[in-house]
Enzyme design. Structure first.
Site, mmCIF file in Angstrom:
data_model
loop_
_atom_site.group_PDB
_atom_site.id
_atom_site.type_symbol
_atom_site.label_atom_id
_atom_site.label_comp_id
_atom_site.label_asym_id
_atom_site.label_seq_id
_atom_site.Cartn_x
_atom_site.Cartn_y
_atom_site.Cartn_z
ATOM 1 N N GLY A 187 33.936 33.330 41.006
ATOM 2 C CA GLY A 187 34.507 31.991 41.152
ATOM 3 C C GLY A 187 33.393 30.978 41.307
ATOM 4 C CD GLU A 205 28.559 38.637 38.946
ATOM 5 O OE1 GLU A 205 27.971 37.795 38.238
ATOM 6 O OE2 GLU A 205 28.028 39.690 39.323
ATOM 7 C CD GLU A 251 31.365 41.510 38.579
ATOM 8 O OE1 GLU A 251 31.459 40.838 37.530
ATOM 9 O OE2 GLU A 251 32.252 41.566 39.438
ATOM 10 C CG ASN A 269 36.901 31.761 33.698
ATOM 11 O OD1 ASN A 269 37.226 32.506 34.629
ATOM 12 N ND2 ASN A 269 35.761 31.858 33.083
ATOM 13 C CB CYS A 323 30.914 31.979 34.056
ATOM 14 S SG CYS A 323 31.176 33.664 33.487
ATOM 15 C CB THR A 370 28.236 27.825 43.420
ATOM 16 O OG1 THR A 370 27.832 28.466 42.205
ATOM 17 C CG2 THR A 370 27.089 27.895 44.421
ATOM 18 C CB ALA A 371 31.791 25.104 46.533
ATOM 19 C CB THR A 372 34.902 29.489 46.255
ATOM 20 O OG1 THR A 372 35.417 28.330 45.626
ATOM 21 C CG2 THR A 372 36.025 30.221 46.957
HETATM 22 P P1 NDP Z 1 37.280 29.152 42.663
HETATM 23 O O1 NDP Z 1 36.037 29.439 43.401
HETATM 24 O O2 NDP Z 1 38.031 27.934 42.987
HETATM 25 O O3 NDP Z 1 38.311 30.349 42.834
HETATM 26 C C1 NDP Z 1 38.020 31.693 42.508
HETATM 27 C C2 NDP Z 1 38.990 32.596 43.231
HETATM 28 O O4 NDP Z 1 38.763 32.485 44.629
HETATM 29 C C3 NDP Z 1 40.456 32.224 43.033
HETATM 30 O O5 NDP Z 1 41.254 33.378 43.035
HETATM 31 C C4 NDP Z 1 40.724 31.378 44.251
HETATM 32 O O6 NDP Z 1 42.081 31.308 44.547
HETATM 33 C C5 NDP Z 1 39.948 32.145 45.301
HETATM 34 N N1 NDP Z 1 39.592 31.399 46.505
HETATM 35 C C6 NDP Z 1 39.465 30.055 46.669
HETATM 36 N N2 NDP Z 1 39.113 29.778 47.950
HETATM 37 C C7 NDP Z 1 38.996 30.968 48.593
HETATM 38 C C8 NDP Z 1 38.659 31.355 49.920
HETATM 39 N N3 NDP Z 1 38.352 30.474 50.866
HETATM 40 N N4 NDP Z 1 38.640 32.661 50.215
HETATM 41 C C9 NDP Z 1 38.930 33.584 49.280
HETATM 42 N N5 NDP Z 1 39.277 33.285 48.023
HETATM 43 C C10 NDP Z 1 39.300 31.999 47.673
HETATM 44 O O7 NDP Z 1 36.896 29.230 41.139
HETATM 45 P P2 NDP Z 1 37.822 28.882 39.902
HETATM 46 O O8 NDP Z 1 39.041 29.733 39.946
HETATM 47 O O9 NDP Z 1 37.958 27.399 39.809
HETATM 48 O O10 NDP Z 1 36.922 29.430 38.708
HETATM 49 C C11 NDP Z 1 35.940 28.706 38.085
HETATM 50 C C12 NDP Z 1 34.578 29.081 38.631
HETATM 51 O O11 NDP Z 1 34.342 30.455 38.446
HETATM 52 C C13 NDP Z 1 33.465 28.378 37.922
HETATM 53 O O12 NDP Z 1 32.532 27.904 38.854
HETATM 54 C C14 NDP Z 1 32.838 29.471 37.083
HETATM 55 O O13 NDP Z 1 31.489 29.278 36.769
HETATM 56 C C15 NDP Z 1 33.038 30.654 37.926
HETATM 57 N N6 NDP Z 1 32.970 31.856 37.133
HETATM 58 C C16 NDP Z 1 31.863 32.662 37.252
HETATM 59 C C17 NDP Z 1 31.740 33.805 36.478
HETATM 60 C C18 NDP Z 1 30.557 34.716 36.622
HETATM 61 O O14 NDP Z 1 30.635 35.828 36.134
HETATM 62 N N7 NDP Z 1 29.501 34.318 37.268
HETATM 63 C C19 NDP Z 1 32.762 34.160 35.484
HETATM 64 C C20 NDP Z 1 33.875 33.243 35.447
HETATM 65 C C21 NDP Z 1 33.961 32.131 36.248
HETATM 66 P P3 NDP Z 1 42.964 30.066 44.009
HETATM 67 O O15 NDP Z 1 42.630 29.850 42.587
HETATM 68 O O16 NDP Z 1 44.319 30.554 44.192
HETATM 69 O O17 NDP Z 1 42.564 28.924 44.865
#
Ligand code: NDP
Length: 482
Positions: A228, A250, A463, A152, A284, A230-232
């Site tokens: 990223g 985060e 952070e 994002n 986020c 929450t599920a990840t």
């Molecule tokens: P994801 O959780 O799908 O992915 C985040 C990162 O993790 C990506 O680089 C992704 O790679 C990687 N990833 C996915 N699966 C794995 C795994 N099993 N092991 C290691 N890395 C993995 O999130 P999104 O990219 O869809 O981002 C959106 C989410 O991020 C939203 O839920 C948002 O709220 C959250 N977010 C939170 C913030 C905060 O500060 N709290 C700030 C910004 C966003 P790939 O994309 O290549 O699959």
């Protein structure tokens, strides 16, 4: 393959994946593949870890002043290439060029400069046992650390992690989202130009489930900073916790805005448009549940809807565009799925939620008009689950206590916003709201020295400022007897 190829940055060289395989990288503004990224796997991560291990002794030993010098040169080069990076960010993510120019790229530069400087001022404690001994704390870099960031705010969040890690003397293996790899790739070229020693920063591109998971599983990577979903985050924690890795997570949010009748109406409504739909609601920190005190409910709702309808959705490269495209076809489908659910759950869509076709070359892009919904109970899925798109819901409330209960009635707790001219009430609520960040009469006003992160399912750890430098160092107590 003649189109742009993104390369991994490993041991100071730009290389394809070991597998020789490539992934398509889409331009969300038109739905076309415009570049290819390495489909990296555990072999690439292994090579990156070996390069980082080799680079660690000289990098951690060269002194904060030298790390500051090199990182500051990286920030200078980001500043010089601001426009090129902004164009690349919008091409990769679909976001409006104005956002890339005013938010993403300046903040990436600021992140690097901030932590380059912060390390020069980073102190540690000492504890005196009168007449017996003195204890002092060493804060030492961990070694090789992993940084994984989402799509994002691609370069913004990537640098927010790697900058404190590098400044503290660690070597990094990092992975940006496979949806938005381009600015991290351009950053690797900048690092080469700035003279960052080989192996200090390694960038491995590819799928989260493959390249990302290999970073998380690697036994030599002792700390992981992840932003990223929450599920990840749950998958990461399940893998990393039994390996005793340090973790900073985060995660997602479902942030509340509390709007009281005594607020500065104009400021509250104009900022709420921004906090709802900036970057297409894909921040986020966007407020997605808007609670409005009953006496001004209709007035606030109507004004918010009027201004939302006036937002210009379309070509990300047009300076006048407010909202570009969503990041991917799948993401737009997910957001539209939630709008259909909102209707099923009894909600009324007051505006938006329609796919938009700007026509011509942009016909295949992932555009969606920003949506405002009302009439939904707090407990329904639309109000409980993170949508992460241009969708907000409105609900009226009658008392401060009720507003607080509604705000706290989700599993998330990242940020919150309170609009009122009663500072006593604002402070009371700030103390009781379940969120890591509270904005009173403002939104997204950021000071990089402050702790940043969420409570409940929005994350673990903080952070920002010294919190990040503490995360990326190990404390060691040294006791000297007199
Ligand atoms: P994801 O959780 O799908 O992915 C985040 C990162 O993790 C990506 O680089 C992704 O790679 C990687 N990833 C996915 N699966 C794995 C795994 N099993 N092991 C290691 N890395 C993995 O999130 P999104 O990219 O869809 O981002 C959106 C989410 O991020 C939203 O839920 C948002 O709220 C959250 N977010 C939170 C913030 C905060 O500060 N709290 C700030 C910004 C966003 P790939 O994309 O290549 O699959």
């Amino acid at each position: 393959m003649t189109e742009q190829q993104v390369k991994n940055y490993i041991g100071g060289t730009l290389v394809p994946a070991h597998s020789g395989l490539w992934l398509d990288n889409y331009n969300p503004s038109n739905g076309q593949v415009y570049s290819y990224i390495p489909d990296s796997n555990a072999e690439d991560v292994q090579q990156a870890v070996e390069a980082a291990e080799k680079a660690f002794p000289p990098w951690s030993g060269c002194g904060a002043q030298e790390r500051y010098r090199i990182m500051n040169s990286i920030a200078d080069l980001i500043a010089e290439r601001r426009e090129e990076l902004a164009q690349a960010e919008s091409m990769d993510s679909g976001k409006a060029i104005g956002t890339s120019r005013s938010v993403d790229i300046p903040r990436a530069e600021a992140n690097i400069r901030f932590f380059a400087t912060a390390i020069l001022h980073f102190g540690s404690e000492s504890h005196h046992m009168e007449g017996v001994a003195v204890n002092y704390t060493l804060r030492q870099p961990i070694g090789v650390v992993g940084c994984i960031s989402p799509w994002n705010l691609p370069l913004y969040l990537f640098t927010w992690k790697i900058a404190p890690a590098l400044a503290a003397g660690n070597c990094v293996v990092a992975k940006p989202s496979e949806l938005t790899p381009m600015t991290a790739f351009l950053l690797s070229k900048i690092c080469l130009e700035a003279g960052l020693p080989p192996g200090v920063l390694n960038i491995v591109h590819g799928l989260g489930s493959k390249a990302g998971q290999a970073i998380v599983e690697h036994p030599k990577i002792k700390a992981l900073s992840f932003t990223g979903g929450t599920a990840t985050g749950r998958i990461l924690a399940a893998t990393a916790a039994p390996m005793f890795k340090k973790l900073s997570l985060e995660l997602g949010g479902k942030n509340p805005n509390l709007v009281f009748a005594d607020c500065d109406f104009e400021k509250a409504v104009s900022t709420t448009v921004r906090s709802s739909f900036a970057n297409n609601g894909q921040i986020c920190l966007c407020g997605s549940r808007i609670y409005i005190e009953r006496p001004i409910y209709e007035k606030f709702r109507d004004e918010l809807v009027r201004r939302t309808k006036a937002l210009k959705v379309g070509d990300p490269f047009d300076d006048k565009t407010d909202q570009g495209a969503l990041v991917s076809k799948q993401h737009r489908e997910k957001v539209m799925g939630y709008l259909a659910l909102a209707k099923k759950e009894g909600g009324t869509i007051l505006c938006g939620g329609e796919p938009i076709d700007p026509g011509g070359a942009l016909s295949g892009g992932y555009y969606l008009s920003p949506a405002v919904a009302e009439g939904l109970p707090n407990t329904c899925r639309t109000n409980q689950e993170e949508i992460f798109g241009p969708v907000v819901t409105l609900q009226p409330f009658d008392t401060e206590e009720e507003a607080l209960a509604l705000a706290n009635g989700v599993v998330y707790g990242l940020s919150s916003t309170i609009w009122t001219s009663d500072i006593g009430r604002a402070s009371r609520i700030a103390g009781r709201i379940q969120a890591g960040i509270v904005w009173i009469n403002c939104w997204l006003l950021r000071d990089l020295r402050t702790p940043f992160g969420g409570v409940k399912n929005s994350g673990v750890g903080r952070e920002g400022g010294t919190e990040a430098l503490r995360f990326f160092t190990e404390a060691k107590n040294v006791c000297v007897r007199y």
